[in-house]
Structure formats: C-alpha cells, structure tokens
Design an enzyme around this catalytic site. Structure first.
Site, PDB file in Angstrom:
ATOM      1  N   ASP A  16      -5.846  -8.329 -16.236  1.00 35.39           N
ATOM      2  CA  ASP A  16      -4.499  -7.992 -15.783  1.00 35.39           C
ATOM      3  C   ASP A  16      -3.636  -9.230 -15.593  1.00 35.39           C
ATOM      4  O   ASP A  16      -2.527  -9.320 -16.115  1.00 35.39           O
ATOM      5  CB  ASP A  16      -4.542  -7.222 -14.446  1.00 35.39           C
ATOM      6  N   ARG A  96      -5.226  -9.990   1.467  1.00 32.11           N
ATOM      7  CA  ARG A  96      -3.891 -10.146   0.876  1.00 32.11           C
ATOM      8  C   ARG A  96      -2.975 -11.092   1.650  1.00 32.11           C
ATOM      9  O   ARG A  96      -2.307 -11.928   1.053  1.00 32.11           O
ATOM     10  CB  ARG A  96      -3.218  -8.786   0.672  1.00 32.11           C
ATOM     11  N   ASP A 125      -1.847  -2.909  -2.279  1.00 29.63           N
ATOM     12  CA  ASP A 125      -1.860  -4.366  -2.331  1.00 29.63           C
ATOM     13  C   ASP A 125      -0.471  -4.962  -2.584  1.00 29.63           C
ATOM     14  O   ASP A 125      -0.131  -6.000  -2.030  1.00 29.63           O
ATOM     15  CB  ASP A 125      -2.866  -4.855  -3.378  1.00 29.63           C
ATOM     16  N   SER A 179     -11.750  -0.718 -11.642  1.00 29.19           N
ATOM     17  CA  SER A 179     -10.852  -1.612 -10.915  1.00 29.19           C
ATOM     18  C   SER A 179     -11.636  -2.127  -9.703  1.00 29.19           C
ATOM     19  O   SER A 179     -11.973  -1.363  -8.804  1.00 29.19           O
ATOM     20  CB  SER A 179      -9.612  -0.849 -10.463  1.00 29.19           C
TER      21      SER A 179
HETATM   22  N1  ARG Z   1      -8.116   0.983  -1.483  1.00 30.88           N
HETATM   23  C1  ARG Z   1      -8.449  -0.299  -0.951  1.00 30.88           C
HETATM   24  C2  ARG Z   1      -7.346  -0.824  -0.069  1.00 30.88           C
HETATM   25  O1  ARG Z   1      -6.249  -0.384  -0.176  1.00 30.88           O
HETATM   26  C3  ARG Z   1      -8.834  -1.296  -2.018  1.00 30.88           C
HETATM   27  C4  ARG Z   1      -7.741  -1.715  -2.966  1.00 30.88           C
HETATM   28  C5  ARG Z   1      -8.106  -2.758  -3.994  1.00 30.88           C
HETATM   29  N2  ARG Z   1      -9.287  -2.402  -4.699  1.00 30.88           N
HETATM   30  C6  ARG Z   1      -9.419  -2.208  -6.015  1.00 30.88           C
HETATM   31  N3  ARG Z   1     -10.566  -1.790  -6.445  1.00 30.88           N
HETATM   32  N4  ARG Z   1      -8.451  -2.404  -6.848  1.00 30.88           N
HETATM   33  O2  ARG Z   1      -7.530  -1.692   0.745  1.00 30.88           O
END
Ligand code: ARG
Length: 403
Positions: A16, A96, A125, A179
């Site tokens: 990505d 993050r 995120d 992912s």
């Molecule tokens: N759903 C989780 C959160 O919002 C993980 C998000 C990122 N994970 C991912 N596999 N892209 O904290």
C-alpha cells in the site's frame, strides 16, 4: 489542488505505502521523505530502504521506536487496564499517536508542509493519525491518498501495482495477504474471509500464538515485578520496557495466550471483525490487576474501573493527544503510587492466571479478614448496625410492595 512543497510519508515498505509513495511523487511532483517506524512488528525494515531508494527517495528515515512505544504509550495505557468494548487491548490504536508524533517531528525538522499516511477511508487509523497531527501541529497538512485517488478496492490496487511494476507480496500460501497490523503489543488481522463473521477464522491467520490446544501440557510459572504501576522485571530480572514485553510475548505465544476473535464498533460507523493476538499484553493486564488488587483502596479501584471504558474509547477513537485523555491519565497515574510488588502467574493452554501476589504497600490485612481469632480491633456489633441501617430502606420498600 493546493501546492505542496515537501511531504513526509509514513512508510512501511509494504504494498500500500509503496504505491502511495509512487502516487505522491507523480501527483504532487515534490520531494517525499519516508519515515519507517520500528515498533517491533517483527519484519525486516531494510527492504523499506531499498524500495524507497529504487523510486529515488533521498531522505529515508528508519527509526527504532520500540522503547518509546512501550514506555510512553503501552505502559501508561496498561495502568488504566484499558480494554475497548470489554475485550480489545488497543494494540493498533495506541501505536498511531506515536507514529503521528514522529511524522510531525520529522516534518518540522526537514521543513515539510504535509504528512501522508496509508490508512484507508473506512478505518479508525486515518482518524487517529489525523487527530494527532491536528493536536500536535495545526499548520501541517495531511494527505490521505486512499481518500483522494480513484483506487477503490484491493483489486484495483493490485492492478495499479502491476502497471507500475511494484512487486506484490503474497502470503506463505501464495495468496494475497490479509490486512495485517503488527507491533510489540499485538498483531491484528482483518479482511478476506474474516469479513464474514459467521465464518470460523482459519488457523493460518494466527501468527504469534499457538492454538491453546497445541500448547505445552505442563504449565509455566512466571513472576512479574511492578513499580509505580509499571512492569519492571520478569522472574526477578530487571528489563527495559520493550525487552520485557518481548519476553512476555514469547512466553505467552508458546502457551497460546491472548487470542481474540472480535466484532467491534469502529468510530467511523461500521462493525468490523478482526483477529487479535496480544500475548504479552494479556499477561500484563492480568498481572497488573493482580498487583492492584492488594495495593489499591476499594473506592480508588472502583473509580478507575468506572473511567476505564471512557479512557479506552478515547484511545480507540484517536484522542490520545486531547485534554480529556491527559486529565484521565493524571488521575490514573496518581492512583499508581503504591502499585508495586510482585505477581506470580501460571500460563497454561491459553490462560494466564494469578496464583500469588505480594507488595510492600499492600492494604491486605490477614488480621482483619481472618476466620480465626484476631487481635485487631473489630467489633462484630458494628456489622450488625451497618447491615441494619443499610437494610432500612429495603424493609421500607418491601413493606410498601406488600411483601
Ligand atoms: N480494528 C483495529 C483498530 O481499529 C485494527 C486496525 C488496523 N488493523 C489492520 N489489520 N489493518 O484498532
């Protein structure tokens, strides 16, 4: 489109963000600096450098943030026993704000007017990155390619990669990967077959924990030392925060601890299903509650439990750098002054259970609670009056109800 002079991209080196790097260079025609954070994701980071060099990036930053991640983000959150919706240990959410903090720091250092991230337009995120940038430096613009370009699906993303000769990774079975977001606290897996919550997750989604069924038949005993609410040692050996969490991830992973199959409510509005593996974090949460059980006053402990869901929601929703999170943190940190001592746990087939705890600041009084005779001044008649007064309104209520 606004003119952008220089961009700092949060760059994992994966598919990505490699596409995003190319797209930013083409779309904005300006210098892009890449920033790759080592959060203990357990991946080689040097390929990120090679990939960035290949497309002509001159300023490539790869920074080891493992200690800062655990000591300044994971441990403060652990002091609160934070769980989102009762179960999720917030492994992605808490990473993050740290990444955003360093994006902003590098942007200032190199004189960039924008930062960019690879989070999609449907997830949490993007919110977490951008709220943190807002709070840390309102003058910095945020570019979110996933919301701007006309790639709308993973299929289209793969086509774009093919067209631009960007290598497409596949998992060990030769399929397009899930992912995945990984760091020292957890691995999160979403997408593909997991998008149907009625489907059982296949075993190969799990990456850092064994199936509890296959875990050793003999339990393992581990002792964790705490100081001011933070874990500081394992089996009597002092460790830095990142080393300690790494050690517990190994132990927990071997015993199948910390797996979670969850449908959660995203801040942006939809429900999503994910698989989480948080071996060390799960052990630490149990151990921290164990040491708090003897060191916190009842009302203090209950107040912490009342604010915990609110605090966890703030982190989940991206409000780490916000006044209300800092206020709650001050309260939580204040409560930890006597949360020191040792907790021993038994790890066995997916569970971490406290089997003993001890603290120099313990409030536990065997003299007070004992079933045997005791020298402590405790008048049993006080309990009689205590119950009589607490029962006053219940007797009144029952009489009115005609019972
Ligand atoms: N759903 C989780 C959160 O919002 C993980 C998000 C990122 N994970 C991912 N596999 N892209 O904290």
């Amino acid at each position: 489109m606004t003119k952008i002079e220089k961009i700092v991209l949060s760059y994992s080196g994966g598919l990505d963000t490699s596409i995003i790097l190319k797209w930013l260079q083409e779309t904005y025609g300006c210098e892009v600096v890449t920033f790759t954070a080592d959060l203990g994701q357990g991946e080689e980071l040097e390929p990120a450098r090679a990939n960035a060099e290949m497309v002509g990036v001159k300023d490539i930053r790869i920074v080891d943030l493992r200690e800062e991640f655990v000591s300044d983000f994971v441990f403060p959150m652990l002091r609160a026993n934070a769980l989102y919706e009762g179960q999720y240990l917030l492994g992605s959410s808490i990473a993050r704000p740290l990444i955003a903090k360093h994006l902003v720091g590098i942007a200032r250092e190199v004189g960039a007017d924008a930062v960019a991230h690879g989070a999609t337009g449907k997830g949490n995120d993007q919110i977490r990155f951008e709220l943190a940038v807002n709070a840390l430096d309102p003058s910095i613009k945020v570019i979110a390619p996933w919301r701007q370009w006309n790639i709308r699906s993973r299929m289209q993303l793969l086509e774009y990669a093919k067209k631009h000769h960007i290598p497409v990774p596949s998992d060990k079975r030769g399929e397009a990967p899930f992912s995945i977001d990984a760091n020292l606290l957890h691995t999160s897996t979403e997408g593909k077959i997991l998008e149907n919550p009625a489907e059982v997750a296949p075993d190969h989604v799990y990456q850092r924990t064994v199936d509890p069924v296959d875990a050793p038949d003999t339990p393992e005993i581990v002792t964790i030392g705490f100081d001011w609410g933070d874990p500081v040692s394992v089996n009597g050996k002092s460790m830095t925060p990142a080393a300690l969490l790494t050690e517990l991830n190994g132990l927990g992973g071997r015993h199948g601890i910390g797996r979670l199959d969850l449908v959660e409510n995203r801040f942006i509005g939809m429900k999503s299903r994910g698989i989480y593996e948080t071996p060390g974090g799960t052990i630490l949460l149990t151990a921290h509650r164990g040491i708090e059980s003897i060191t916190l006053d009842r009302a203090a402990a209950h107040l912490k439990d009342e604010i915990m869901p609110r605090y966890a929601e703030l982190i989940y929703n991206g409000f780490w750098f916000a006044p209300e999170r800092e206020m709650l943190q001050a309260l939580i940190d204040h409560s930890q002054a006597f949360v020191s001592g040792e907790v021993t746990l038994r790890l066995y087939k997916g569970s971490a259970s406290v089997i003993s705890r001890a603290s120099p600041g313990s409030l536990y009084s065997a003299d007070l609670v004992t079933f045997e005779e005791s020298a402590v001044a405790y008048d049993h008649h006080d309990a009689e009056g205590f119950i009589r007064l607490n029962g006053l309104r219940l007797r009144n209520w029952a009489a009115r109800n005609g019972r």
